[in-house]
Motif scaffolding. Structure first.
Motif, PDB file in Angstrom:
ATOM      1  N   ASP A 130       4.930 -16.986   7.439  1.00  0.00           N
ATOM      2  CA  ASP A 130       3.693 -17.744   7.186  1.00  0.00           C
ATOM      3  C   ASP A 130       2.839 -17.593   8.440  1.00  0.00           C
ATOM      4  O   ASP A 130       2.992 -18.334   9.407  1.00  0.00           O
ATOM      5  CB  ASP A 130       4.039 -19.212   6.921  1.00  0.00           C
ATOM      6  CG  ASP A 130       2.794 -20.092   6.856  1.00  0.00           C
ATOM      7  OD1 ASP A 130       1.712 -19.581   6.497  1.00  0.00           O
ATOM      8  OD2 ASP A 130       2.902 -21.293   7.152  1.00  0.00           O
TER       9      ASP A 130
ATOM     10  N   TYR B  76       0.517 -19.702  12.332  1.00  0.00           N
ATOM     11  CA  TYR B  76       1.400 -20.480  13.197  1.00  0.00           C
ATOM     12  C   TYR B  76       1.427 -19.916  14.607  1.00  0.00           C
ATOM     13  O   TYR B  76       2.475 -19.612  15.172  1.00  0.00           O
ATOM     14  CB  TYR B  76       2.813 -20.494  12.578  1.00  0.00           C
ATOM     15  CG  TYR B  76       3.547 -21.786  12.759  1.00  0.00           C
ATOM     16  CD1 TYR B  76       3.068 -22.953  12.177  1.00  0.00           C
ATOM     17  CD2 TYR B  76       4.710 -21.855  13.522  1.00  0.00           C
ATOM     18  CE1 TYR B  76       3.735 -24.147  12.337  1.00  0.00           C
ATOM     19  CE2 TYR B  76       5.381 -23.047  13.696  1.00  0.00           C
ATOM     20  CZ  TYR B  76       4.891 -24.195  13.093  1.00  0.00           C
ATOM     21  OH  TYR B  76       5.547 -25.382  13.255  1.00  0.00           O
TER      22      TYR B  76
ATOM     23  N   GLU C 194       3.542 -16.809  14.864  1.00  0.00           N
ATOM     24  CA  GLU C 194       3.192 -15.797  13.867  1.00  0.00           C
ATOM     25  C   GLU C 194       1.794 -16.123  13.367  1.00  0.00           C
ATOM     26  O   GLU C 194       1.540 -17.222  12.896  1.00  0.00           O
ATOM     27  CB  GLU C 194       4.202 -15.750  12.697  1.00  0.00           C
ATOM     28  CG  GLU C 194       4.539 -17.094  12.058  1.00  0.00           C
ATOM     29  CD  GLU C 194       5.741 -17.784  12.703  1.00  0.00           C
ATOM     30  OE1 GLU C 194       6.404 -17.167  13.548  1.00  0.00           O
ATOM     31  OE2 GLU C 194       6.002 -18.945  12.360  1.00  0.00           O
TER      32      GLU C 194
ATOM     33  N   TRP D 282       3.988 -20.759   3.405  1.00  0.00           N
ATOM     34  CA  TRP D 282       5.174 -21.553   3.738  1.00  0.00           C
ATOM     35  C   TRP D 282       5.787 -22.190   2.498  1.00  0.00           C
ATOM     36  O   TRP D 282       7.001 -22.200   2.331  1.00  0.00           O
ATOM     37  CB  TRP D 282       4.783 -22.620   4.776  1.00  0.00           C
ATOM     38  CG  TRP D 282       5.891 -23.533   5.154  1.00  0.00           C
ATOM     39  CD1 TRP D 282       6.069 -24.824   4.746  1.00  0.00           C
ATOM     40  CD2 TRP D 282       6.997 -23.230   6.020  1.00  0.00           C
ATOM     41  NE1 TRP D 282       7.204 -25.344   5.309  1.00  0.00           N
ATOM     42  CE2 TRP D 282       7.794 -24.392   6.090  1.00  0.00           C
ATOM     43  CE3 TRP D 282       7.384 -22.092   6.740  1.00  0.00           C
ATOM     44  CZ2 TRP D 282       8.961 -24.446   6.860  1.00  0.00           C
ATOM     45  CZ3 TRP D 282       8.561 -22.152   7.504  1.00  0.00           C
ATOM     46  CH2 TRP D 282       9.321 -23.316   7.553  1.00  0.00           C
TER      47      TRP D 282
ATOM     48  N   SER E 120       9.792 -17.032  10.574  1.00  0.00           N
ATOM     49  CA  SER E 120       8.635 -17.912  10.438  1.00  0.00           C
ATOM     50  C   SER E 120       8.810 -19.228  11.197  1.00  0.00           C
ATOM     51  O   SER E 120       8.406 -20.271  10.715  1.00  0.00           O
ATOM     52  CB  SER E 120       8.392 -18.165   8.942  1.00  0.00           C
ATOM     53  OG  SER E 120       7.078 -18.632   8.715  1.00  0.00           O
ATOM     54  N   SER E 121       9.416 -19.137  12.374  1.00  0.00           N
ATOM     55  CA  SER E 121       9.653 -20.346  13.187  1.00  0.00           C
ATOM     56  C   SER E 121      10.420 -21.391  12.392  1.00  0.00           C
ATOM     57  O   SER E 121      10.127 -22.591  12.459  1.00  0.00           O
ATOM     58  CB  SER E 121       8.328 -20.946  13.679  1.00  0.00           C
ATOM     59  OG  SER E 121       7.569 -19.978  14.349  1.00  0.00           O
TER      60      SER E 121
ATOM     61  N   THR F 252      13.162 -23.857  11.496  1.00  0.00           N
ATOM     62  CA  THR F 252      14.195 -24.655  12.145  1.00  0.00           C
ATOM     63  C   THR F 252      15.487 -24.555  11.336  1.00  0.00           C
ATOM     64  O   THR F 252      15.468 -24.694  10.104  1.00  0.00           O
ATOM     65  CB  THR F 252      13.749 -26.129  12.227  1.00  0.00           C
ATOM     66  OG1 THR F 252      12.546 -26.188  12.995  1.00  0.00           O
ATOM     67  CG2 THR F 252      14.820 -26.997  12.868  1.00  0.00           C
TER      68      THR F 252
ATOM     69  N   ARG G 284      19.017 -26.725   4.915  1.00  0.00           N
ATOM     70  CA  ARG G 284      18.596 -25.347   4.593  1.00  0.00           C
ATOM     71  C   ARG G 284      19.780 -24.395   4.568  1.00  0.00           C
ATOM     72  O   ARG G 284      19.779 -23.407   3.822  1.00  0.00           O
ATOM     73  CB  ARG G 284      17.538 -24.882   5.601  1.00  0.00           C
ATOM     74  CG  ARG G 284      16.197 -25.578   5.396  1.00  0.00           C
ATOM     75  CD  ARG G 284      15.214 -25.256   6.498  1.00  0.00           C
ATOM     76  NE  ARG G 284      13.952 -25.982   6.302  1.00  0.00           N
ATOM     77  CZ  ARG G 284      13.022 -26.103   7.229  1.00  0.00           C
ATOM     78  NH1 ARG G 284      13.189 -25.555   8.422  1.00  0.00           N
ATOM     79  NH2 ARG G 284      11.913 -26.772   6.977  1.00  0.00           N
TER      80      ARG G 284
ATOM     81  N   GLN H 252       2.552 -30.439   7.951  1.00  0.00           N
ATOM     82  CA  GLN H 252       2.606 -29.287   7.048  1.00  0.00           C
ATOM     83  C   GLN H 252       3.727 -29.559   6.040  1.00  0.00           C
ATOM     84  O   GLN H 252       4.862 -29.877   6.430  1.00  0.00           O
ATOM     85  CB  GLN H 252       2.873 -27.986   7.819  1.00  0.00           C
ATOM     86  CG  GLN H 252       2.875 -26.772   6.895  1.00  0.00           C
ATOM     87  CD  GLN H 252       3.073 -25.449   7.622  1.00  0.00           C
ATOM     88  OE1 GLN H 252       3.370 -25.412   8.809  1.00  0.00           O
ATOM     89  NE2 GLN H 252       2.910 -24.361   6.884  1.00  0.00           N
TER      90      GLN H 252
ATOM     91  N   THR I 293       7.933 -29.133   6.171  1.00  0.00           N
ATOM     92  CA  THR I 293       8.422 -28.767   7.505  1.00  0.00           C
ATOM     93  C   THR I 293       9.293 -29.892   8.058  1.00  0.00           C
ATOM     94  O   THR I 293       9.364 -30.991   7.486  1.00  0.00           O
ATOM     95  CB  THR I 293       7.250 -28.549   8.480  1.00  0.00           C
ATOM     96  OG1 THR I 293       6.474 -29.764   8.528  1.00  0.00           O
ATOM     97  CG2 THR I 293       6.364 -27.400   8.041  1.00  0.00           C
ATOM     98  N   THR I 294       9.901 -29.624   9.187  1.00  0.00           N
ATOM     99  CA  THR I 294      10.690 -30.663   9.851  1.00  0.00           C
ATOM    100  C   THR I 294       9.770 -31.797  10.315  1.00  0.00           C
ATOM    101  O   THR I 294      10.202 -32.946  10.390  1.00  0.00           O
ATOM    102  CB  THR I 294      11.479 -30.069  11.031  1.00  0.00           C
ATOM    103  OG1 THR I 294      10.623 -29.185  11.766  1.00  0.00           O
ATOM    104  CG2 THR I 294      12.682 -29.288  10.543  1.00  0.00           C
TER     105      THR I 294
ATOM    106  N   ASP J  65       5.613 -28.825  15.326  1.00  0.00           N
ATOM    107  CA  ASP J  65       6.386 -28.180  16.394  1.00  0.00           C
ATOM    108  C   ASP J  65       5.574 -28.130  17.696  1.00  0.00           C
ATOM    109  O   ASP J  65       4.382 -27.786  17.682  1.00  0.00           O
ATOM    110  CB  ASP J  65       6.763 -26.750  15.991  1.00  0.00           C
ATOM    111  CG  ASP J  65       7.764 -26.711  14.846  1.00  0.00           C
ATOM    112  OD1 ASP J  65       8.161 -27.788  14.343  1.00  0.00           O
ATOM    113  OD2 ASP J  65       8.144 -25.595  14.441  1.00  0.00           O
TER     114      ASP J  65
ATOM    115  N   TYR K 206      14.918 -22.440  16.235  1.00  0.00           N
ATOM    116  CA  TYR K 206      14.435 -21.496  15.222  1.00  0.00           C
ATOM    117  C   TYR K 206      15.479 -20.401  14.988  1.00  0.00           C
ATOM    118  O   TYR K 206      16.099 -19.901  15.933  1.00  0.00           O
ATOM    119  CB  TYR K 206      13.156 -20.789  15.691  1.00  0.00           C
ATOM    120  CG  TYR K 206      11.933 -21.668  15.871  1.00  0.00           C
ATOM    121  CD1 TYR K 206      11.856 -22.963  15.363  1.00  0.00           C
ATOM    122  CD2 TYR K 206      10.821 -21.162  16.561  1.00  0.00           C
ATOM    123  CE1 TYR K 206      10.703 -23.734  15.544  1.00  0.00           C
ATOM    124  CE2 TYR K 206       9.671 -21.926  16.740  1.00  0.00           C
ATOM    125  CZ  TYR K 206       9.623 -23.218  16.229  1.00  0.00           C
ATOM    126  OH  TYR K 206       8.493 -23.968  16.402  1.00  0.00           O
TER     127      TYR K 206
HETATM  128  N1  ARG Z   1       9.899 -25.367  12.483  1.00  0.00           N
HETATM  129  C1  ARG Z   1       9.333 -26.057  11.379  1.00  0.00           C
HETATM  130  C2  ARG Z   1      10.245 -26.020  10.194  1.00  0.00           C
HETATM  131  O1  ARG Z   1      11.093 -25.196  10.121  1.00  0.00           O
HETATM  132  C3  ARG Z   1       7.975 -25.542  10.968  1.00  0.00           C
HETATM  133  C4  ARG Z   1       7.893 -24.077  10.743  1.00  0.00           C
HETATM  134  C5  ARG Z   1       6.607 -23.676  10.088  1.00  0.00           C
HETATM  135  N2  ARG Z   1       6.406 -22.268  10.213  1.00  0.00           N
HETATM  136  C6  ARG Z   1       5.290 -21.645   9.806  1.00  0.00           C
HETATM  137  N3  ARG Z   1       5.146 -20.368  10.044  1.00  0.00           N
HETATM  138  N4  ARG Z   1       4.368 -22.312   9.207  1.00  0.00           N
HETATM  139  O2  ARG Z   1      10.125 -26.803   9.306  1.00  0.00           O
END
Ligand code: ARG
Length: 288
Positions: free
Chosen positions: A59, A62, A66, A100, A117-118, A120, A125, A164, A167-168, A208, A237
């Protein structure tokens, strides 16, 4: 020369020529095409099998992890780490911008081989996908307007908070405000949530730390400040593969170990965050 000897001479030459042609044909089977400017690899030994190309969902909204640059190329820390891992592993990656909200489904359906995509790594998950070794440490961080009285996470209880979706950050805010709270405002991207904070539609955003810090630094006009809270649990991540794809996971994990061992990871880290991870961690600990 007599007529006869001339004829014999010509016959012999003819036979000789025919013989040469036959010899040539015998040697080269099939006949080589006329020499043209040849590609360099044509001269060398058989080309190696082409590297496998894996499709990687991300996604790309970010930054600095990314995002898309003005040429619409997908760039960032996560992208550089994944690319270095692929190079070590002898495979190729093709990044595909993937919203996302559909990203985990895309992996599940086999539309993407991997997600970078960062993401967590969470126990929940892990039930539906497999994660690589961690490649980055993160934690939630609160963004508010500079004149906000918010000093800790608990202060957000009665406020409108942007996150978002899925997300976490969404998780922790939903836990604080309550599952049915109308004050949790969910956005399809983190920048959209932050824009809404700037517009006054929400009182805070929780996301984050790396992304919040980057946004605040690059949007001075928004007049944000950040608020940390010790109650936020450390996050890590990881790259995700479809559950059971042990072969790809092993390749990725080997690559991560290799780039950590040879200094490549530290170089990428320094490019985005200014110092090697150990130094950065020490600096942030000292400033607490
Ligand atoms: N680290 C957070 C999660 O895993 C947010 C990651 C969102 N990444 C993105 N590319 N939008 O929930």
């Amino acid at each position: 020369m007599t007529d006869l000897s001339t004829r014999r001479f010509l016959q012999r030459v003819g036979m000789l020529a025919a013989g040469l042609v036959l010899a040539a044909c015998g040697k080269q089977e099939p006949p080589a095409p006329a020499p043209v400017a040849s590609a360099p690899e044509a001269a060398s030994a058989p080309a190696p099998a082409p590297a496998k190309v894996y499709t990687v969902g991300t996604d790309a909204a970010y930054a600095p992890f990314e995002s898309q640059n003005d040429k619409a190329e997908i760039v960032g820390f996560t992208i550089d780490v994944m690319s270095a891992v692929a190079q070590k592993g002898g495979f190729e990656v093709k990044f595909v911008n993937t919203p996302w909200e559909g990203i985990f489904n895309a992996l599940q359906q086999g539309d993407r081989d991997m997600l970078a995509s960062s993401i967590t790594i969470t126990d929940e998950r892990k039930q539906t996908m497999d994660f690589s070794a961690p490649y980055f440490d993160a934690v939630q961080l609160i963004a508010v307007k500079q004149d906000s009285k918010v000093a800790k996470f608990d202060d957000l209880k009665k406020m409108k908070v942007g996150v978002q979706t899925g997300t976490t950050g969404d998780e922790v805010v939903t836990k604080l405000l309550g599952k049915t709270s109308a004050n949790v405002k969910r956005y399809e991207s983190t920048p959209l949530a932050l824009k809404e904070l700037e517009a006054g539609g929400v009182d805070a955003v929780v996301a984050d730390n790396g992304v919040v810090i980057h946004y605040v630094a690059n949007n001075p006009g928004a007049q944000f400040k950040t608020v940390a809270d010790a109650s936020f649990v450390p996050e890590q991540y990881g790259f995700a593969v479809k559950k059971g794809n042990a072969e790809l996971l092993a390749l990725v994990n080997k690559g991560i170990a290799d780039i950590k061992a040879d200094g490549t990871y530290d170089k990428i880290f320094a490019k985005y965050f200014g110092a090697a991870p150990a130094a950065a961690a020490a600096a942030s600990a000292a400033s607490k």
